[in-house]
Write an enzyme that holds these catalytic residues in place. Structure first.
Site, PDB file in Angstrom:
ATOM      1  N   ASP A 137      -1.210  -1.040 -10.503  1.00  0.00           N
ATOM      2  CA  ASP A 137      -2.321  -0.360 -10.418  1.00  0.00           C
ATOM      3  C   ASP A 137      -3.156  -0.293 -11.557  1.00  0.00           C
ATOM      4  O   ASP A 137      -2.952  -1.000 -12.273  1.00  0.00           O
ATOM      5  CB  ASP A 137      -1.549   1.215 -10.742  1.00  0.00           C
ATOM      6  CG  ASP A 137      -1.811   2.074  -9.748  1.00  0.00           C
ATOM      7  OD1 ASP A 137      -2.703   1.993  -8.993  1.00  0.00           O
ATOM      8  OD2 ASP A 137      -0.973   3.339  -9.834  1.00  0.00           O
ATOM      9  N   ASP A 462       2.708   5.339 -10.448  1.00  0.00           N
ATOM     10  CA  ASP A 462       2.789   6.096 -11.669  1.00  0.00           C
ATOM     11  C   ASP A 462       2.612   7.105 -11.274  1.00  0.00           C
ATOM     12  O   ASP A 462       3.389   8.215 -11.674  1.00  0.00           O
ATOM     13  CB  ASP A 462       2.039   6.526 -12.828  1.00  0.00           C
ATOM     14  CG  ASP A 462       0.652   5.565 -12.313  1.00  0.00           C
ATOM     15  OD1 ASP A 462       0.011   6.126 -11.242  1.00  0.00           O
ATOM     16  OD2 ASP A 462      -0.197   6.269 -13.324  1.00  0.00           O
ATOM     17  N   ASP A 466       2.532   7.248  -4.683  1.00  0.00           N
ATOM     18  CA  ASP A 466       2.585   6.268  -5.236  1.00  0.00           C
ATOM     19  C   ASP A 466       3.995   5.225  -4.423  1.00  0.00           C
ATOM     20  O   ASP A 466       4.628   4.235  -4.325  1.00  0.00           O
ATOM     21  CB  ASP A 466       2.359   5.321  -6.356  1.00  0.00           C
ATOM     22  CG  ASP A 466       0.822   5.120  -6.975  1.00  0.00           C
ATOM     23  OD1 ASP A 466       0.276   4.811  -5.633  1.00  0.00           O
ATOM     24  OD2 ASP A 466       0.770   5.675  -7.744  1.00  0.00           O
TER      25      ASP A 466
END
Length: 739
Positions: A137, A462, A466
């Site tokens: 990410d 986070d 996700d």
């Protein structure tokens, strides 16, 4: 409030249901490899035990036939042969392997905690060692997730972000547009600024505070009648506030390209509202491109004010009505928000690439920002051009369309995923390095696809959305600042939010793999030597030179103590230089197999020399001439002691399993556990030789004989050194020949 669904039917409930599914039956790559080699060892051990028992039984039966009768001693001999065969099976079957794995995992887990890496599941330690794909990410991992407004346009005019050089009417509209259409909170605690909620929204609120505005004065929740939260498809958030039927306002914020489509007018710095022309939009697009090239995240804010009827809504609108009303909006401002790349990001990614890990960035940003980040982190070449369209950067919508999307099936409350077009996915992934403008579903799609290619996949995330990708990855990695749902779905949490910690996790993971290989090299050498010794002894002298109790001591030394010694090796400086192991790679490399064969042949040769010529060499009575095993003999005690000494020194050999590691004593004083166990093993062996007596079937040796045993055992170090030098020399000459 209208409750439309509860529990597992709600959005959070669905995520929670997914991450709480049990996957205990799904073995890790290392577990599959160990199960495979355990099966092979078990088959070999069973065959060897059967052969030894059959051979000894044949000798017993032949003696009975010769004597012409069966007495109690013959029954005792058969029973002894059976016990010995079972002992061989116990020794050969690697029951200490799970202990070695667990010890290595626990040891590594403890060490990783000291380096700010919290491992929730033991399996994640070893799986990280084989990580081949890292889907990372951008926000919060590559960047600091410390959003800050550094550029702003009022309408399409550049403004001073430090001082509000605009009309007071503009300040009021901007304050309301931001404060009423955000849910984050920024406040001061003991002089420190604490932020809660979305970091982009926090940056906008901080911007208002720098202008001296108290956003709480604008955020009147009593007047808010409807809010449509931001979602990854619409890339927009909207809020409807009603003071009274004649005084209402609709606010939207989101990706500039989405917001601009809905705006027909714009607010100027003097407070006037004018129509937006095509030239104005072109001018804004040019600025947005320049901002994106500087890695700035952009967000636009717009509003529409008037009566409820003029806005096109009623007092209780639904989501679709809100969406229809967000046309003919007035553009208020566009912000350029900086999220600095972490100082350690570039170095960490370069290290990951050198270790054989393919790093792919997942981001919701546009391709321009993604390109800039990719170049800053050395994932893209400095001369990379997005317009070349070589699938290095792919938009989420294109990725979903070309791969056929994610196919979701649910059966018996178990959710399974697959890809629509696996062949197209395989073609795309060869070049794909950045997935831009992607949704959480695109992230899950990429994760499922990579695992379908038999890759070991780690995913960072986070956010609550996700959770699915984190759960479905081989290893899910969450930041300390992640949402509770993301942490729940993850296997590893980075306590310092540092990408360098991912490198550290891979280092410890690979070290676990090396420790297991060290243990297997040692154990299989002991197995091979013990089997050959017992088998040849049974055939040649009608009895094994090692008793069941002696074999059990060897088993204890080989399994439990060796596991403690070899499973606690710290990673060295070269552990990251090796490539990640694949799912289908056999755990025993050709080099390790060669070491096992060389050591086994040498040790078997030495022990057989002592077995057959020991009486002449040491001047003692042959063990087979005595009433063995009821009567202890110096001859068989020498066989037993030399066999154990060979294993003790080979245990030192197994600390270093690379060809170029000549010095097997390097770093040995840094591992007190290993030294302690070697001393304990050596001390126990001395005790068993001199005090074992009837229990261990040993006869005390004189000091000279014991020293000779130690010297012979130490020769295994020399054999390994000569073998390594020979192999290196061979490959060097072969390389020179090719040149």
């Amino acid at each position: 409030m209208i409750v439309c669904c509860v529990g597992s039917n709600s959005t959070i409930g669905k995520h929670l249901k997914l991450i709480l599914q049990q996957y205990s039956d799904e073995a890790t790559p290392l577990e599959e490899k160990l199960a495979q080699i355990g099966l092979h060892i078990g088959i070999i051990g069973t065959i060897a035990a059967a052969v030894i028992f059959t051979t000894l039984s044949i000798f017993i039966i032949s003696d009975v036939v010769e004597a012409g009768k069966w007495d109690d001693s013959d029954t005792e001999h058969v029973f002894t042969a059976f016990i010995f065969a079972i002992t061989i099976l116990v020794v050969v079957i690697p029951e200490g392997l799970p202990l070695a794995v667990t010890l290595s995992l626990a040891f590594s887990m403890k060490k990783m905690k000291e380096e700010k890496i919290f491992v929730k599941h033991l399996k994640a330690c070893e799986t990280m060692g084989g990580c081949q794909e890292l889907l990372i990410d951008k926000t919060g991992t590559l960047t600091k997730n410390e959003m800050k407004v550094i550029k702003a346009l009022i309408g399409i005019e550049k403004t001073n972000i430090r001082i509000p050089e605009v009309d007071s009417k503009v300040v009021s509209i901007l304050g309301a547009s931001v404060a009423r259409n955000t849910t984050a909170d920024v406040h001061s605690v003991d002089g420190n600024i604490e932020k809660a909620g979305n970091r982009t929204e926090c940056a906008l609120l901080m911007f208002l505070m720098h202008w001296g505005l108290n956003y709480h004065q604008y955020r009147n929740m009593k007047t808010q009648v409807m809010q449509v939260p931001f979602n990854s498809q619409a890339k927009m958030m909207s809020t409807f506030n009603v003071e009274n039927p004649d005084d209402a306002a609709l606010y939207i914020k989101g990706a500039p390209e989405r917001i601009m489509r809905r705006c027909t007018h714009m607010l100027k710095s003097d407070g006037n509202i004018v129509e937006i022309t095509s030239a104005d939009k072109e001018k804004v697009n040019e600025k947005l491109i320049r901002w994106s090239q500087k890695s700035l995240r952009t967000i636009a804010v717009a509003y529409k004010a008037g009566s409820v009827k003029e806005i096109g809504l009623n007092d209780n609108p639904n989501k679709d009505e809100m969406d229809k009303a967000t046309n003919g909006m007035v553009l208020v401002a566009i912000f350029g928000i900086e999220d600095p790349v972490r100082d350690e990001a570039k170095e960490a990614i370069e290290t990951l690439r050198k270790t054989g890990v393919t790093v792919r960035i997942i981001t919701g940003d546009n391709p321009d920002i993604a390109t800039r980040i990719g170049k800053n982190c050395s994932i893209l070449a400095d001369d990379y051009d997005y317009n070349t369209n070589n699938d290095t950067i792919i938009l989420g919508k294109d990725f979903d369309r070309r791969t056929g999307g994610l196919i979701v099936k649910e059966q018996d409350e178990v959710i399974s995923y697959s890809i629509g077009d696996e062949q197209e996915f395989k073609k795309m992934e060869e070049h794909l390095r950045i997935l831009a403008r992607c949704s959480p579903q695109d992230k899950l799609l990429l994760t499922i696809g990579m695992r379908g290619l038999e890759r070991i996949v780690a995913v960072t995330g986070d956010g609550t959305n996700d959770a699915a990708a984190l759960q479905r990855a081989d290893v899910g990695i969450a930041m300390m600042t992640a949402t509770p749902m993301a942490k729940e779905a993850s296997d590893i949490i980075l306590l310092d939010d540092n990408i360098q910690s991912i490198v550290t996790a891979i280092k410890w993971g690979r070290n676990i793999y090396f420790n297991i290989r060290r243990y297997l090299q040692f154990q299989l050498t002991v197995n091979a030597v013990a089997l050959f010794l017992c088998l040849i002894g049974a055939v040649a002298v009608k009895s094994s030179p090692l008793t069941a109790v002696q074999m059990l001591w060897v088993n204890l030394m080989m399994d439990s103590l060796a596991a403690l010694a070899l499973a606690t090796q710290d990673p060295d400086s070269k552990v990251l230089e090796s490539a990640p192991y694949g799912k289908n790679e056999y755990i025993l490399s050709p080099w390790i197999l060669a070491n096992i064969i060389i050591q086994s042949v040498y040790q078997v040769t030495i022990v057989l020399i002592v077995l057959f010529w020991g009486p002449d060499i040491f001047g003692c009575e042959a063990g087979w001439n005595s009433d063995w095993p009821e009567e202890e003999t110096v001859h068989y005690t020498l066989c037993f002691n030399i066999f154990v000494m060979l294993q003790l020194f080979n245990q030192i050999n197994c600390r270093k399993i690379r060809p170029e590691e000549y010095n097997v004593f390097s770093g040995i004083f840094d591992n007190w556990q290993f030294l302690t166990i070697i001393v304990v093993e050596f001390s126990l062996q001395i005790f068993f030789i001199y005090e074992g007596g009837d229990f261990m079937n040993t006869e005390p040796l004189d000091p000279f004989q014991f020293v000779i045993c130690v010297f012979i055992g130490a020769t295994t170090l020399l054999v390994t050194l000569i073998f390594k030098l020979g192999v290196i020399k061979y490959y060097e000459s072969k390389s020179a020949g090719h040149k």
